[in-house]
Design a protein around this motif. Structure first.
Motif, PDB file in Angstrom:
ATOM      1  N   LEU A  11       0.816  -1.217   0.000  1.00 26.61           N
ATOM      2  CA  LEU A  11       0.000   0.000   0.000  1.00 26.61           C
ATOM      3  C   LEU A  11       0.850   1.267   0.000  1.00 26.61           C
ATOM      4  O   LEU A  11       0.334   2.367   0.164  1.00 26.61           O
ATOM      5  N   SER A  12       2.155   1.112  -0.135  1.00 24.26           N
ATOM      6  CA  SER A  12       3.117   2.227  -0.045  1.00 24.26           C
ATOM      7  C   SER A  12       3.069   2.896   1.318  1.00 24.26           C
ATOM      8  O   SER A  12       3.210   4.110   1.445  1.00 24.26           O
ATOM      9  N   LEU A  13       2.863   2.087   2.351  1.00 22.85           N
ATOM     10  CA  LEU A  13       2.899   2.556   3.741  1.00 22.85           C
ATOM     11  C   LEU A  13       4.006   1.809   4.469  1.00 22.85           C
ATOM     12  O   LEU A  13       4.058   0.586   4.443  1.00 22.85           O
ATOM     13  N   GLY A  14       4.872   2.560   5.126  1.00 18.95           N
ATOM     14  CA  GLY A  14       5.935   1.939   5.898  1.00 18.95           C
ATOM     15  C   GLY A  14       7.252   2.059   5.176  1.00 18.95           C
ATOM     16  O   GLY A  14       7.320   2.591   4.074  1.00 18.95           O
ATOM     17  N   PRO A  15       8.282   1.590   5.828  1.00 20.13           N
ATOM     18  CA  PRO A  15       8.271   0.891   7.106  1.00 20.13           C
ATOM     19  C   PRO A  15       8.049   1.847   8.280  1.00 20.13           C
ATOM     20  O   PRO A  15       8.142   3.062   8.141  1.00 20.13           O
ATOM     21  N   LEU A  16       7.766   1.237   9.421  1.00 21.26           N
ATOM     22  CA  LEU A  16       7.601   1.974  10.673  1.00 21.26           C
ATOM     23  C   LEU A  16       8.933   1.954  11.410  1.00 21.26           C
ATOM     24  O   LEU A  16       9.497   0.888  11.653  1.00 21.26           O
ATOM     25  N   THR A  17       9.416   3.140  11.745  1.00 18.34           N
ATOM     26  CA  THR A  17      10.680   3.281  12.464  1.00 18.34           C
ATOM     27  C   THR A  17      10.427   4.005  13.776  1.00 18.34           C
ATOM     28  O   THR A  17       9.699   5.003  13.798  1.00 18.34           O
TER      29      THR A  17
ATOM     30  N   ALA B 219      -7.572   5.257   8.840  1.00 18.59           N
ATOM     31  CA  ALA B 219      -7.055   4.681   7.594  1.00 18.59           C
ATOM     32  C   ALA B 219      -7.197   5.683   6.447  1.00 18.59           C
ATOM     33  O   ALA B 219      -6.284   5.825   5.613  1.00 18.59           O
ATOM     34  N   ALA B 220      -8.309   6.397   6.414  1.00 16.56           N
ATOM     35  CA  ALA B 220      -8.526   7.403   5.373  1.00 16.56           C
ATOM     36  C   ALA B 220      -7.528   8.550   5.493  1.00 16.56           C
ATOM     37  O   ALA B 220      -7.067   9.095   4.475  1.00 16.56           O
ATOM     38  N   MET B 221      -7.187   8.924   6.717  1.00 17.14           N
ATOM     39  CA  MET B 221      -6.191   9.981   6.919  1.00 17.14           C
ATOM     40  C   MET B 221      -4.842   9.548   6.346  1.00 17.14           C
ATOM     41  O   MET B 221      -4.181  10.325   5.642  1.00 17.14           O
ATOM     42  N   LEU B 222      -4.439   8.307   6.638  1.00 17.38           N
ATOM     43  CA  LEU B 222      -3.169   7.798   6.112  1.00 17.38           C
ATOM     44  C   LEU B 222      -3.185   7.819   4.587  1.00 17.38           C
ATOM     45  O   LEU B 222      -2.204   8.228   3.949  1.00 17.38           O
ATOM     46  N   THR B 223      -4.304   7.393   4.020  1.00 18.53           N
ATOM     47  CA  THR B 223      -4.433   7.375   2.562  1.00 18.53           C
ATOM     48  C   THR B 223      -4.313   8.777   1.983  1.00 18.53           C
ATOM     49  O   THR B 223      -3.616   8.989   0.986  1.00 18.53           O
TER      50      THR B 223
ATOM     51  N   ALA C 255      -5.243  -0.101  10.215  1.00 17.23           N
ATOM     52  CA  ALA C 255      -5.482   0.765   9.062  1.00 17.23           C
ATOM     53  C   ALA C 255      -5.005   0.103   7.770  1.00 17.23           C
ATOM     54  O   ALA C 255      -5.710   0.129   6.752  1.00 17.23           O
ATOM     55  N   ALA C 256      -3.822  -0.485   7.818  1.00 14.50           N
ATOM     56  CA  ALA C 256      -3.312  -1.184   6.626  1.00 14.50           C
ATOM     57  C   ALA C 256      -4.228  -2.347   6.263  1.00 14.50           C
ATOM     58  O   ALA C 256      -4.492  -2.590   5.076  1.00 14.50           O
ATOM     59  N   SER C 257      -4.742  -3.043   7.262  1.00 13.56           N
ATOM     60  CA  SER C 257      -5.667  -4.153   7.008  1.00 13.56           C
ATOM     61  C   SER C 257      -6.960  -3.658   6.375  1.00 13.56           C
ATOM     62  O   SER C 257      -7.497  -4.280   5.453  1.00 13.56           O
ATOM     63  N   ILE C 258      -7.464  -2.541   6.881  1.00 16.65           N
ATOM     64  CA  ILE C 258      -8.686  -1.945   6.314  1.00 16.65           C
ATOM     65  C   ILE C 258      -8.453  -1.582   4.856  1.00 16.65           C
ATOM     66  O   ILE C 258      -9.253  -1.909   3.975  1.00 16.65           O
ATOM     67  N   LEU C 259      -7.342  -0.920   4.582  1.00 11.99           N
ATOM     68  CA  LEU C 259      -7.049  -0.473   3.224  1.00 11.99           C
ATOM     69  C   LEU C 259      -6.817  -1.638   2.278  1.00 11.99           C
ATOM     70  O   LEU C 259      -7.121  -1.547   1.079  1.00 11.99           O
TER      71      LEU C 259
END
Length: 156
Positions: free
Chosen positions: A34-40, A85-89, A144-148
């Protein structure tokens, strides 16, 4: 969009660390497509006892230049998991390369740093220990990633 968790204090081995590591791994795995991450994680510690102002300076240095800055604060907005999740998107689709979540120390987040934030979120009206806030944030990022992704983890 790279995600950064910037927090006051060092988290040692224990149940909170295990949960954070688990949710971080899950988020990194599911968010990649989803082009999210990585988390640091970026942990800062005010060893000189300068209070909120000193913590704010350390936290500000941990936030990458140009990042979306989101504070976790009891005065922040209450949002649902799908809204999160929508905010992240939205931030990702706006072309933002970094997203930084800031968790203050025992006294909270300095008003000056809070004023600079693009958004402020709350996990409820109660005050939570900052180590548990880290766990809850990591879980919500994975959710959120799961929702998306349309995965069945979120069942609301």
């Amino acid at each position: 969009m790279r995600v950064h968790l910037c927090a006051v204090g060092r988290l040692r081995t224990g149940p909170e660390r295990a949960l954070i590591d688990d949710y971080t791994t899950r988020f990194d795995r599911s968010g990649r497509a989803l082009s999210l991450g990585p988390l640091t994680e970026h942990e800062v510690e005010d060893k000189r006892g300068g209070g909120m102002a000193a913590e704010a300076e350390l936290l500000a240095r941990a936030v990458p230049a140009g990042a979306v800055l989101v504070t976790l604060d009891e005065r922040g907005a209450l949002v649902t998991s799908p809204e999160f999740a929508a905010m992240l998107t939205r931030w990702r689709d706006d072309g933002r390369q970094d997203l930084a979540f800031v968790i203050g120390g025992a006294d909270g987040i300095d008003p000056g740093l809070r004023a600079r934030a693009d958004a402020s979120l709350s996990f409820g009206k109660m005050v939570w220990p900052h180590m548990l806030v880290r766990v809850m944030l990591c879980e919500q990022l994975y959710r959120a990633a799961s929702i998306l992704a349309g995965a069945p983890y979120h069942r609301a």
